[in-house]
Design a protein around this motif. Structure first.
Motif, PDB file in Angstrom:
ATOM      1  N   ILE A  29       4.732  10.102 -26.276  1.00 23.53           N
ATOM      2  CA  ILE A  29       5.013  10.002 -24.844  1.00 23.53           C
ATOM      3  C   ILE A  29       3.675  10.008 -24.122  1.00 23.53           C
ATOM      4  O   ILE A  29       2.911  10.979 -24.223  1.00 23.53           O
ATOM      5  N   ILE A  30       3.376   8.922 -23.434  1.00 23.92           N
ATOM      6  CA  ILE A  30       2.119   8.810 -22.698  1.00 23.92           C
ATOM      7  C   ILE A  30       2.424   8.602 -21.225  1.00 23.92           C
ATOM      8  O   ILE A  30       3.142   7.668 -20.855  1.00 23.92           O
ATOM      9  N   GLN A  31       1.900   9.455 -20.401  1.00 20.26           N
ATOM     10  CA  GLN A  31       2.088   9.348 -18.958  1.00 20.26           C
ATOM     11  C   GLN A  31       1.197   8.240 -18.406  1.00 20.26           C
ATOM     12  O   GLN A  31       0.033   8.110 -18.790  1.00 20.26           O
ATOM     13  N   ASN A  32       1.745   7.412 -17.534  1.00 18.81           N
ATOM     14  CA  ASN A  32       0.943   6.358 -16.925  1.00 18.81           C
ATOM     15  C   ASN A  32      -0.157   6.980 -16.068  1.00 18.81           C
ATOM     16  O   ASN A  32       0.120   7.825 -15.208  1.00 18.81           O
ATOM     17  N   ASP A  33      -1.402   6.585 -16.326  1.00 18.80           N
ATOM     18  CA  ASP A  33      -2.516   7.132 -15.542  1.00 18.80           C
ATOM     19  C   ASP A  33      -2.956   6.204 -14.420  1.00 18.80           C
ATOM     20  O   ASP A  33      -3.955   6.449 -13.763  1.00 18.80           O
ATOM     21  N   TYR A  34      -2.186   5.116 -14.215  1.00 19.44           N
ATOM     22  CA  TYR A  34      -2.451   4.184 -13.107  1.00 19.44           C
ATOM     23  C   TYR A  34      -3.899   3.700 -13.137  1.00 19.44           C
ATOM     24  O   TYR A  34      -4.623   3.763 -12.160  1.00 19.44           O
ATOM     25  N   ASN A  35      -4.275   3.213 -14.330  1.00 19.83           N
ATOM     26  CA  ASN A  35      -5.611   2.649 -14.529  1.00 19.83           C
ATOM     27  C   ASN A  35      -6.703   3.675 -14.248  1.00 19.83           C
ATOM     28  O   ASN A  35      -7.723   3.379 -13.618  1.00 19.83           O
ATOM     29  N   GLY A  36      -6.475   4.907 -14.724  1.00 23.11           N
ATOM     30  CA  GLY A  36      -7.488   5.942 -14.616  1.00 23.11           C
ATOM     31  C   GLY A  36      -7.439   6.774 -13.355  1.00 23.11           C
ATOM     32  O   GLY A  36      -8.254   7.691 -13.182  1.00 23.11           O
ATOM     33  N   LYS A  37      -6.465   6.504 -12.491  1.00 22.73           N
ATOM     34  CA  LYS A  37      -6.393   7.245 -11.224  1.00 22.73           C
ATOM     35  C   LYS A  37      -5.818   8.646 -11.405  1.00 22.73           C
ATOM     36  O   LYS A  37      -6.111   9.541 -10.605  1.00 22.73           O
ATOM     37  N   LEU A  38      -4.994   8.843 -12.438  1.00 20.56           N
ATOM     38  CA  LEU A  38      -4.412  10.166 -12.697  1.00 20.56           C
ATOM     39  C   LEU A  38      -5.278  10.905 -13.706  1.00 20.56           C
ATOM     40  O   LEU A  38      -5.464  10.456 -14.834  1.00 20.56           O
ATOM     41  N   GLU A  39      -5.799  12.043 -13.297  1.00 19.04           N
ATOM     42  CA  GLU A  39      -6.671  12.816 -14.165  1.00 19.04           C
ATOM     43  C   GLU A  39      -5.843  13.623 -15.164  1.00 19.04           C
ATOM     44  O   GLU A  39      -4.865  14.253 -14.801  1.00 19.04           O
ATOM     45  N   GLN A  40      -6.239  13.577 -16.412  1.00 15.66           N
ATOM     46  CA  GLN A  40      -5.570  14.304 -17.499  1.00 15.66           C
ATOM     47  C   GLN A  40      -4.089  13.946 -17.609  1.00 15.66           C
ATOM     48  O   GLN A  40      -3.214  14.818 -17.474  1.00 15.66           O
ATOM     49  N   PRO A  41      -3.755  12.697 -17.902  1.00 14.30           N
ATOM     50  CA  PRO A  41      -2.349  12.348 -18.125  1.00 14.30           C
ATOM     51  C   PRO A  41      -1.841  12.984 -19.413  1.00 14.30           C
ATOM     52  O   PRO A  41      -2.620  13.309 -20.316  1.00 14.30           O
ATOM     53  N   LEU A  42      -0.544  13.173 -19.506  1.00 15.06           N
ATOM     54  CA  LEU A  42       0.059  13.715 -20.722  1.00 15.06           C
ATOM     55  C   LEU A  42       0.001  12.682 -21.845  1.00 15.06           C
ATOM     56  O   LEU A  42       0.374  11.516 -21.655  1.00 15.06           O
ATOM     57  N   ILE A  43      -0.474  13.109 -23.009  1.00 16.97           N
ATOM     58  CA  ILE A  43      -0.475  12.285 -24.215  1.00 16.97           C
ATOM     59  C   ILE A  43       0.085  13.171 -25.314  1.00 16.97           C
ATOM     60  O   ILE A  43      -0.613  14.040 -25.842  1.00 16.97           O
ATOM     61  N   LEU A  44       1.352  12.974 -25.654  1.00 17.49           N
ATOM     62  CA  LEU A  44       2.079  13.902 -26.512  1.00 17.49           C
ATOM     63  C   LEU A  44       2.632  13.202 -27.747  1.00 17.49           C
ATOM     64  O   LEU A  44       2.978  12.021 -27.714  1.00 17.49           O
ATOM     65  N   LYS A  45       2.716  13.973 -28.838  1.00 19.51           N
ATOM     66  CA  LYS A  45       3.285  13.471 -30.083  1.00 19.51           C
ATOM     67  C   LYS A  45       4.307  14.470 -30.597  1.00 19.51           C
ATOM     68  O   LYS A  45       4.016  15.666 -30.693  1.00 19.51           O
ATOM     69  N   PHE A  46       5.506  13.967 -30.933  1.00 14.96           N
ATOM     70  CA  PHE A  46       6.588  14.822 -31.407  1.00 14.96           C
ATOM     71  C   PHE A  46       7.138  14.293 -32.732  1.00 14.96           C
ATOM     72  O   PHE A  46       7.238  13.074 -32.919  1.00 14.96           O
ATOM     73  N   PRO A  47       7.559  15.186 -33.627  1.00 12.68           N
ATOM     74  CA  PRO A  47       8.279  14.723 -34.818  1.00 12.68           C
ATOM     75  C   PRO A  47       9.660  14.241 -34.412  1.00 12.68           C
ATOM     76  O   PRO A  47      10.228  14.712 -33.417  1.00 12.68           O
ATOM     77  N   VAL A  48      10.216  13.321 -35.164  1.00 16.62           N
ATOM     78  CA  VAL A  48      11.493  12.725 -34.783  1.00 16.62           C
ATOM     79  C   VAL A  48      12.633  13.744 -34.830  1.00 16.62           C
ATOM     80  O   VAL A  48      13.660  13.564 -34.156  1.00 16.62           O
TER      81      VAL A  48
END
Length: 219
Positions: free
Chosen positions: A106-125
């Motif tokens: 799950i990766i949060q859209n950072d709007y081409n770098g405008k959002l600082e520290q977007p969520l970048i998450l990895k989960f087991p199925v």
């Protein structure tokens, strides 16, 4: 604090969308534990994941009504409003099992770098709904907060989902390539309430690909 900006965003909405009323301090501690467990921090791994993301989606994107998937992906659009509720999550996991995925991102859209520290998450199925909700204010922000955009995908690259709860018609746009669509096609159905006031805001390409999920997925 290494997650300072993320926690600041979560704190602004807590406890507005919270399912558990607890102290801010406790909720913040659980959020930090959740991030330590599921957030991707390795630059090499982030680079690899974003490369895979760019093969599925047009990056960066401002969201709908722009095209968000590359050609070769068959679209299925589902009206939404938040990232997941419990029934939706069960169906999502069912799809992942059908596609034989072992994890999802799950990766949060950072709007081409405008959002600082977007969520970048990895989960087991096999992550449970209870575990997804174990992150205090972070889980509330991720699962229930509107006005956010997320990219979801697995390691196979044969599917993706773009969740746009910021658009006039909040929805999830799934994309499946090749045989992947055949494996999951029975999950979606075409019985959709076209009288929904938000339907008219969908661009034609998404309106034509509008589907529903099983009735038990209603919030």
């Amino acid at each position: 604090m290494k997650y300072k900006r993320i926690i600041e965003r979560c704190s602004t909405m807590y406890p507005m969308f919270s399912e558990k009323q607890e102290s801010i301090g406790m909720s913040k501690r659980r959020a930090l534990e959740f991030l330590d467990k599921y957030s991707i921090r390795s630059d090499n791994e982030i680079q690899s994941i974003k490369l895979l993301q760019s093969r599925i989606f047009h990056i960066p994107t401002d969201g709908l009504p722009h095209e968000v998937f590359h050609t070769g992906y068959s679209l299925k659009t589902v009206l939404s409003g938040c990232l997941f509720n419990k029934p939706d999550f069960s169906i999502f996991v069912e799809i992942l099992h059908l596609l034989e995925e072992r994890c999802f991102y799950i990766i949060q859209n950072d709007y081409n770098g405008k959002l600082e520290q977007p969520l970048i998450l990895k989960f087991p199925v096999d992550v449970s709904w209870e575990e997804m909700n174990s992150g205090g204010m972070l889980s509330d922000y991720l699962l229930r907060m509107p006005y956010e955009q997320y990219f979801l995908f697995g390691g196979s690259g044969v599917w993706g989902r773009f969740t746009d709860n910021e658009f006039d018609c909040p929805c999830d746009v799934y994309g499946f390539s090749g045989i992947a669509e055949e494996k999951i096609n029975h999950i979606f159905h075409e019985e959709v309430d076209y009288s929904n006031d938000f339907y008219k805001y969908l661009p034609p390409v998404y309106r034509e690909s509008l589907y529903g999920l099983p009735d038990e997925s209603a919030a």
